[in-house]
Motif scaffolding. Structure first.
Motif, PDB file in Angstrom:
ATOM      1  N   GLU A   1       0.837  -1.193   0.000  1.00  0.00           N
ATOM      2  CA  GLU A   1       0.000   0.000   0.000  1.00  0.00           C
ATOM      3  C   GLU A   1       0.876   1.249   0.000  1.00  0.00           C
ATOM      4  OE1 GLU A   1      -3.330   2.155   2.816  1.00  0.00           O
ATOM      5  OE2 GLU A   1      -2.759   0.088   3.224  1.00  0.00           O
ATOM      6  N   PRO A   2       0.861   2.006  -1.117  1.00  0.00           N
ATOM      7  CA  PRO A   2       1.676   3.218  -1.167  1.00  0.00           C
ATOM      8  C   PRO A   2       0.901   4.418  -0.631  1.00  0.00           C
ATOM      9  CG  PRO A   2       0.831   2.736  -3.337  1.00  0.00           C
ATOM     10  CD  PRO A   2       0.321   1.661  -2.421  1.00  0.00           C
ATOM     11  N   HIS A   3       1.572   5.247   0.157  1.00  0.00           N
ATOM     12  CA  HIS A   3       1.013   6.513   0.627  1.00  0.00           C
ATOM     13  C   HIS A   3       1.820   7.614  -0.032  1.00  0.00           C
ATOM     14  CE1 HIS A   3      -1.488   4.763   3.787  1.00  0.00           C
ATOM     15  NE2 HIS A   3      -0.511   3.909   3.941  1.00  0.00           N
ATOM     16  N   TRP A   4       1.125   8.607  -0.534  1.00  0.00           N
ATOM     17  CA  TRP A   4       1.803   9.685  -1.223  1.00  0.00           C
ATOM     18  C   TRP A   4       1.293  11.006  -0.694  1.00  0.00           C
ATOM     19  CZ3 TRP A   4      -0.077  13.040  -5.371  1.00  0.00           C
ATOM     20  CH2 TRP A   4       0.931  13.826  -5.902  1.00  0.00           C
ATOM     21  N   LYS A   5       2.212  11.860  -0.288  1.00  0.00           N
ATOM     22  CA  LYS A   5       1.860  13.191   0.166  1.00  0.00           C
ATOM     23  C   LYS A   5       2.297  14.185  -0.890  1.00  0.00           C
ATOM     24  CE  LYS A   5       2.500  16.575   3.768  1.00  0.00           C
ATOM     25  NZ  LYS A   5       3.238  16.949   4.956  1.00  0.00           N
ATOM     26  N   ARG A   6       1.341  14.967  -1.342  1.00  0.00           N
ATOM     27  CA  ARG A   6       1.639  15.966  -2.362  1.00  0.00           C
ATOM     28  C   ARG A   6       2.410  17.111  -1.738  1.00  0.00           C
ATOM     29  NH1 ARG A   6      -2.822  19.121  -5.982  1.00  0.00           N
ATOM     30  NH2 ARG A   6      -1.474  20.775  -6.625  1.00  0.00           N
ATOM     31  N   THR A   7       3.514  17.483  -2.358  1.00  0.00           N
ATOM     32  CA  THR A   7       4.317  18.609  -1.889  1.00  0.00           C
ATOM     33  C   THR A   7       4.172  19.738  -2.880  1.00  0.00           C
ATOM     34  OG1 THR A   7       6.259  17.737  -3.024  1.00  0.00           O
ATOM     35  CG2 THR A   7       5.976  17.135  -0.699  1.00  0.00           C
ATOM     36  N   ASP A   8       4.511  20.938  -2.455  1.00  0.00           N
ATOM     37  CA  ASP A   8       4.410  22.099  -3.335  1.00  0.00           C
ATOM     38  C   ASP A   8       5.409  21.983  -4.474  1.00  0.00           C
ATOM     39  OD1 ASP A   8       2.436  23.189  -1.796  1.00  0.00           O
ATOM     40  OD2 ASP A   8       3.837  24.330  -0.559  1.00  0.00           O
ATOM     41  N   ALA A   9       4.984  22.416  -5.653  1.00  0.00           N
ATOM     42  CA  ALA A   9       5.862  22.400  -6.812  1.00  0.00           C
ATOM     43  C   ALA A   9       6.901  23.505  -6.679  1.00  0.00           C
ATOM     44  CB  ALA A   9       5.049  22.590  -8.087  1.00  0.00           C
ATOM     45  N   PRO A  10       8.090  23.294  -7.213  1.00  0.00           N
ATOM     46  CA  PRO A  10       9.097  24.360  -7.166  1.00  0.00           C
ATOM     47  C   PRO A  10       8.669  25.527  -8.031  1.00  0.00           C
ATOM     48  CG  PRO A  10       9.852  22.559  -8.536  1.00  0.00           C
ATOM     49  CD  PRO A  10       8.557  22.113  -7.897  1.00  0.00           C
ATOM     50  N   ASP A  11       9.105  26.736  -7.665  1.00  0.00           N
ATOM     51  CA  ASP A  11       8.758  27.917  -8.441  1.00  0.00           C
ATOM     52  C   ASP A  11       9.399  27.840  -9.813  1.00  0.00           C
ATOM     53  OD1 ASP A  11       7.346  28.901  -6.330  1.00  0.00           O
ATOM     54  OD2 ASP A  11       9.043  30.042  -5.529  1.00  0.00           O
TER      55      ASP A  11
END
Length: 131
Positions: free
Chosen positions: A120-130
């Motif tokens: 079971e993969p868990h993925w946390k979305r992070t902010d994209a680089p500018d």
């Protein structure tokens, strides 16, 4: 002597054509100025609110690189090498992360392979680089 003509007793019809023109102009304006969501992001449901963050050991983190290799415990693995290694370790849940340059295709391929292997993969979305 009457200087202004009296209004007709019937109502004046509203012309629809100029209203339709204005609506189409607004539609084109908003279509051209609206910023669509980037296709590089995939919104996933991650139900982590049900469990405490202080229970048990932290989940191992897998990081998908731009070339499709997966980094785990300071080693780079191909997808076909990683799945048996994770199964041999007895892992059923992992955290999945990406580098900023990773393509959506590499991410979804890894996500699907882990899910199909019973991990079971868990993925946390992070902010994209500018940009």
């Amino acid at each position: 002597m009457q200087l202004v003509d009296p209004r007709p007793s019937r109502p004046i019809p509203i012309r629809i054509t100029p209203l339709i023109d204005v609506v189409f102009i607004l539609l084109v304006f908003f279509m051209l100025t609206t910023r669509l969501l980037p296709l590089d992001y995939l919104e996933l449901a991650n139900e982590t609110s049900q469990r405490s963050s202080t229970e048990g050991d932290p989940l191992p983190e897998l990081r998908v690189a731009a070339n499709g290799t997966i980094r785990w415990q300071d080693n780079d693995y191909g997808l076909s090498e990683l799945l048996p290694t994770l199964k041999a370790q007895g892992l059923t849940k992992v955290n999945l992360a990406t580098t900023p340059e990773t393509s959506l295709a590499h991410f979804t391929r890894t996500l699907s392979a882990l899910d199909n292997a019973g991990i079971e993969p868990h993925w946390k979305r992070t902010d994209a680089p500018d940009s």
